[in-house]
Scaffold this motif. Structure first.
Motif, PDB file in Angstrom:
ATOM      1  N   ALA A 103       0.834  -1.205   0.000  1.00  0.00           N
ATOM      2  CA  ALA A 103       0.000   0.000   0.000  1.00  0.00           C
ATOM      3  C   ALA A 103       0.865   1.250   0.000  1.00  0.00           C
ATOM      4  O   ALA A 103       0.630   2.181  -0.780  1.00  0.00           O
ATOM      5  N   ARG A 104       1.889   1.283   0.835  1.00  0.00           N
ATOM      6  CA  ARG A 104       2.765   2.455   0.914  1.00  0.00           C
ATOM      7  C   ARG A 104       3.494   2.663  -0.409  1.00  0.00           C
ATOM      8  O   ARG A 104       3.527   3.770  -0.945  1.00  0.00           O
ATOM      9  N   THR A 105       4.050   1.606  -0.946  1.00  0.00           N
ATOM     10  CA  THR A 105       4.829   1.690  -2.186  1.00  0.00           C
ATOM     11  C   THR A 105       3.979   2.209  -3.338  1.00  0.00           C
ATOM     12  O   THR A 105       4.354   3.162  -4.033  1.00  0.00           O
ATOM     13  N   PHE A 106       2.807   1.604  -3.548  1.00  0.00           N
ATOM     14  CA  PHE A 106       1.999   1.983  -4.699  1.00  0.00           C
ATOM     15  C   PHE A 106       1.219   3.273  -4.489  1.00  0.00           C
ATOM     16  O   PHE A 106       0.880   3.946  -5.458  1.00  0.00           O
ATOM     17  N   THR A 107       0.966   3.653  -3.239  1.00  0.00           N
ATOM     18  CA  THR A 107       0.352   4.957  -2.989  1.00  0.00           C
ATOM     19  C   THR A 107       1.314   6.071  -3.378  1.00  0.00           C
ATOM     20  O   THR A 107       0.943   7.032  -4.048  1.00  0.00           O
ATOM     21  N   LEU A 108       2.559   5.935  -2.962  1.00  0.00           N
ATOM     22  CA  LEU A 108       3.564   6.954  -3.316  1.00  0.00           C
ATOM     23  C   LEU A 108       3.780   7.008  -4.831  1.00  0.00           C
ATOM     24  O   LEU A 108       3.882   8.086  -5.413  1.00  0.00           O
ATOM     25  N   LEU A 109       3.842   5.850  -5.469  1.00  0.00           N
ATOM     26  CA  LEU A 109       4.005   5.817  -6.925  1.00  0.00           C
ATOM     27  C   LEU A 109       2.802   6.436  -7.631  1.00  0.00           C
ATOM     28  O   LEU A 109       2.946   7.105  -8.651  1.00  0.00           O
ATOM     29  N   SER A 110       1.635   6.226  -7.068  1.00  0.00           N
ATOM     30  CA  SER A 110       0.406   6.763  -7.656  1.00  0.00           C
ATOM     31  C   SER A 110       0.451   8.280  -7.780  1.00  0.00           C
ATOM     32  O   SER A 110      -0.036   8.845  -8.755  1.00  0.00           O
ATOM     33  N   LEU A 111       1.051   8.911  -6.805  1.00  0.00           N
ATOM     34  CA  LEU A 111       1.059  10.370  -6.772  1.00  0.00           C
ATOM     35  C   LEU A 111       2.025  10.998  -7.780  1.00  0.00           C
ATOM     36  O   LEU A 111       1.993  12.207  -7.996  1.00  0.00           O
ATOM     37  N   VAL A 112       2.887  10.196  -8.387  1.00  0.00           N
ATOM     38  CA  VAL A 112       3.803  10.717  -9.413  1.00  0.00           C
ATOM     39  C   VAL A 112       3.584  10.023 -10.756  1.00  0.00           C
ATOM     40  O   VAL A 112       4.463  10.026 -11.605  1.00  0.00           O
ATOM     41  N   THR A 116      -3.659  -2.614  -6.374  1.00  0.00           N
ATOM     42  CA  THR A 116      -4.497  -1.956  -7.375  1.00  0.00           C
ATOM     43  C   THR A 116      -5.147  -0.688  -6.810  1.00  0.00           C
ATOM     44  O   THR A 116      -5.073   0.383  -7.418  1.00  0.00           O
ATOM     45  N   PHE A 117      -5.765  -0.808  -5.643  1.00  0.00           N
ATOM     46  CA  PHE A 117      -6.422   0.360  -5.053  1.00  0.00           C
ATOM     47  C   PHE A 117      -5.407   1.422  -4.633  1.00  0.00           C
ATOM     48  O   PHE A 117      -5.669   2.622  -4.768  1.00  0.00           O
ATOM     49  N   ALA A 118      -4.240   0.986  -4.142  1.00  0.00           N
ATOM     50  CA  ALA A 118      -3.218   1.954  -3.734  1.00  0.00           C
ATOM     51  C   ALA A 118      -2.706   2.753  -4.926  1.00  0.00           C
ATOM     52  O   ALA A 118      -2.340   3.921  -4.785  1.00  0.00           O
ATOM     53  N   LEU A 119      -2.674   2.145  -6.104  1.00  0.00           N
ATOM     54  CA  LEU A 119      -2.229   2.881  -7.283  1.00  0.00           C
ATOM     55  C   LEU A 119      -3.348   3.744  -7.870  1.00  0.00           C
ATOM     56  O   LEU A 119      -3.100   4.861  -8.309  1.00  0.00           O
ATOM     57  N   LEU A 120      -4.573   3.260  -7.834  1.00  0.00           N
ATOM     58  CA  LEU A 120      -5.674   3.960  -8.504  1.00  0.00           C
ATOM     59  C   LEU A 120      -6.306   5.079  -7.679  1.00  0.00           C
ATOM     60  O   LEU A 120      -6.597   6.151  -8.213  1.00  0.00           O
ATOM     61  N   VAL A 121      -6.537   4.848  -6.407  1.00  0.00           N
ATOM     62  CA  VAL A 121      -7.316   5.812  -5.618  1.00  0.00           C
ATOM     63  C   VAL A 121      -6.592   7.150  -5.422  1.00  0.00           C
ATOM     64  O   VAL A 121      -7.165   8.206  -5.717  1.00  0.00           O
ATOM     65  N   PRO A 122      -5.340   7.178  -4.948  1.00  0.00           N
ATOM     66  CA  PRO A 122      -4.708   8.491  -4.736  1.00  0.00           C
ATOM     67  C   PRO A 122      -4.577   9.316  -6.014  1.00  0.00           C
ATOM     68  O   PRO A 122      -4.861  10.520  -6.004  1.00  0.00           O
ATOM     69  N   SER A 123      -4.179   8.689  -7.118  1.00  0.00           N
ATOM     70  CA  SER A 123      -4.030   9.454  -8.358  1.00  0.00           C
ATOM     71  C   SER A 123      -5.379   9.916  -8.893  1.00  0.00           C
ATOM     72  O   SER A 123      -5.483  10.998  -9.471  1.00  0.00           O
ATOM     73  N   SER A 124      -6.420   9.131  -8.681  1.00  0.00           N
ATOM     74  CA  SER A 124      -7.757   9.537  -9.116  1.00  0.00           C
ATOM     75  C   SER A 124      -8.257  10.732  -8.318  1.00  0.00           C
ATOM     76  O   SER A 124      -8.826  11.677  -8.880  1.00  0.00           O
ATOM     77  N   VAL A 125      -8.046  10.700  -7.010  1.00  0.00           N
ATOM     78  CA  VAL A 125      -8.454  11.824  -6.157  1.00  0.00           C
ATOM     79  C   VAL A 125      -7.655  13.070  -6.542  1.00  0.00           C
ATOM     80  O   VAL A 125      -8.216  14.158  -6.684  1.00  0.00           O
ATOM     81  N   LEU A 126      -6.348  12.908  -6.741  1.00  0.00           N
ATOM     82  CA  LEU A 126      -5.503  14.030  -7.135  1.00  0.00           C
ATOM     83  C   LEU A 126      -5.925  14.585  -8.496  1.00  0.00           C
ATOM     84  O   LEU A 126      -6.005  15.808  -8.678  1.00  0.00           O
ATOM     85  N   ALA A 127      -6.229  13.705  -9.443  1.00  0.00           N
ATOM     86  CA  ALA A 127      -6.660  14.150 -10.776  1.00  0.00           C
ATOM     87  C   ALA A 127      -7.985  14.900 -10.702  1.00  0.00           C
ATOM     88  O   ALA A 127      -8.170  15.920 -11.378  1.00  0.00           O
ATOM     89  N   CYS A 128      -8.892  14.416  -9.877  1.00  0.00           N
ATOM     90  CA  CYS A 128     -10.179  15.103  -9.714  1.00  0.00           C
ATOM     91  C   CYS A 128      -9.965  16.498  -9.127  1.00  0.00           C
ATOM     92  O   CYS A 128     -10.506  17.486  -9.636  1.00  0.00           O
ATOM     93  N   PHE A 129      -9.162  16.571  -8.089  1.00  0.00           N
ATOM     94  CA  PHE A 129      -8.862  17.857  -7.459  1.00  0.00           C
ATOM     95  C   PHE A 129      -8.149  18.786  -8.441  1.00  0.00           C
ATOM     96  O   PHE A 129      -8.519  19.951  -8.602  1.00  0.00           O
ATOM     97  N   ALA A 130      -7.120  18.267  -9.125  1.00  0.00           N
ATOM     98  CA  ALA A 130      -6.364  19.086 -10.072  1.00  0.00           C
ATOM     99  C   ALA A 130      -7.244  19.545 -11.227  1.00  0.00           C
ATOM    100  O   ALA A 130      -7.130  20.687 -11.689  1.00  0.00           O
ATOM    101  N   GLY A 131      -8.137  18.674 -11.690  1.00  0.00           N
ATOM    102  CA  GLY A 131      -9.049  19.052 -12.766  1.00  0.00           C
ATOM    103  C   GLY A 131      -9.947  20.211 -12.372  1.00  0.00           C
ATOM    104  O   GLY A 131     -10.155  21.143 -13.152  1.00  0.00           O
ATOM    105  N   ARG A 132     -10.427  20.183 -11.151  1.00  0.00           N
ATOM    106  CA  ARG A 132     -11.279  21.281 -10.672  1.00  0.00           C
ATOM    107  C   ARG A 132     -10.476  22.585 -10.558  1.00  0.00           C
ATOM    108  O   ARG A 132     -10.947  23.639 -10.966  1.00  0.00           O
ATOM    109  N   VAL A 133      -9.284  22.489 -10.006  1.00  0.00           N
ATOM    110  CA  VAL A 133      -8.447  23.679  -9.843  1.00  0.00           C
ATOM    111  C   VAL A 133      -8.044  24.235 -11.208  1.00  0.00           C
ATOM    112  O   VAL A 133      -8.128  25.442 -11.450  1.00  0.00           O
ATOM    113  N   LEU A 134      -7.609  23.344 -12.104  1.00  0.00           N
ATOM    114  CA  LEU A 134      -7.169  23.796 -13.422  1.00  0.00           C
ATOM    115  C   LEU A 134      -8.319  24.374 -14.235  1.00  0.00           C
ATOM    116  O   LEU A 134      -8.117  25.315 -15.015  1.00  0.00           O
TER     117      LEU A 134
END
Length: 176
Positions: free
Chosen positions: A9-18, A81-99
């Motif tokens: 979870a830690r490994t793929f969560t961090l990878l998800s964010l980049v 799978t969830f560690a890679l998908l969830v953080p980047s999806s949340v970040l993309a949603c947030f970034a999409g709104r800001v952008l």
């Protein structure tokens, strides 16, 4: 088992964010984490999981699911799978709104223009990383380089390169 799942979870969560450019752009770092740091897979198992994931229909993120499965079975598959998908999806949603809100701001254009070469560089590094992982002799290096030139310089279907590369490798294996 809980420690392994937490580390997945830690490994793929961090990878998800980049993960700019998708999971394939992360290959060098995924390889470093999975093979070199944690020792969860060998180079060959890593390359095989990558090949299976990319040959199967559906999204190529299945590659991370296969790693999770290899490490900890069904629980590992779900966690990775969830560690890679969830953080980047949340970040993309947030970034999409800001952008969207600040789309006219010059800083947004600068950021967008800067991310394109970063994503392309990460994808190029991924290709080189996989070449280093699987190309073990002159024939396989030449197949990889020839395929790269063929796909880059022609408008032909990449399946021609796939078929030709497979044929050359089969012939080379029979000659050796």
């Amino acid at each position: 088992m809980t420690g392994v799942l937490a580390e997945l979870a830690r490994t793929f969560t961090l990878l998800s964010l980049v993960s700019i450019g998708g999971v394939n752009a992360l290959l060098p770092e995924i390889h470093r984490q999975v093979v070199d740091i944690h020792g969860w897979m060998t180079d060959q198992a890593f390359a095989s999981a990558f090949a299976i994931a990319n040959a199967s229909p559906g999204p190529n993120v299945i590659f991370v699911s296969l790693i999770g499965w290899q490490v900890a079975g069904l629980s590992g598959l779900l966690v990775a799978t969830f560690a890679l998908l969830v953080p980047s999806s949340v970040l993309a949603c947030f970034a999409g709104r800001v952008l969207t809100r600040w789309s006219d701001h010059p800083a947004v254009a600068v950021l967008r223009d800067a991310l394109i070469p970063v994503a392309l560089g990460m994808m190029l590094a991924s290709g080189l990383s996989m070449m280093r992982t699987v190309d073990r002799d002159v024939v396989t290096v030449l197949i990889s380089l020839t395929t790269t030139v063929f796909v880059y310089t022609t408008r032909r279907n990449p399946l021609w390169a796939l078929g030709s590369g497979a044929l050359v490798n089969v012939v080379a294996l029979h000659l050796s």
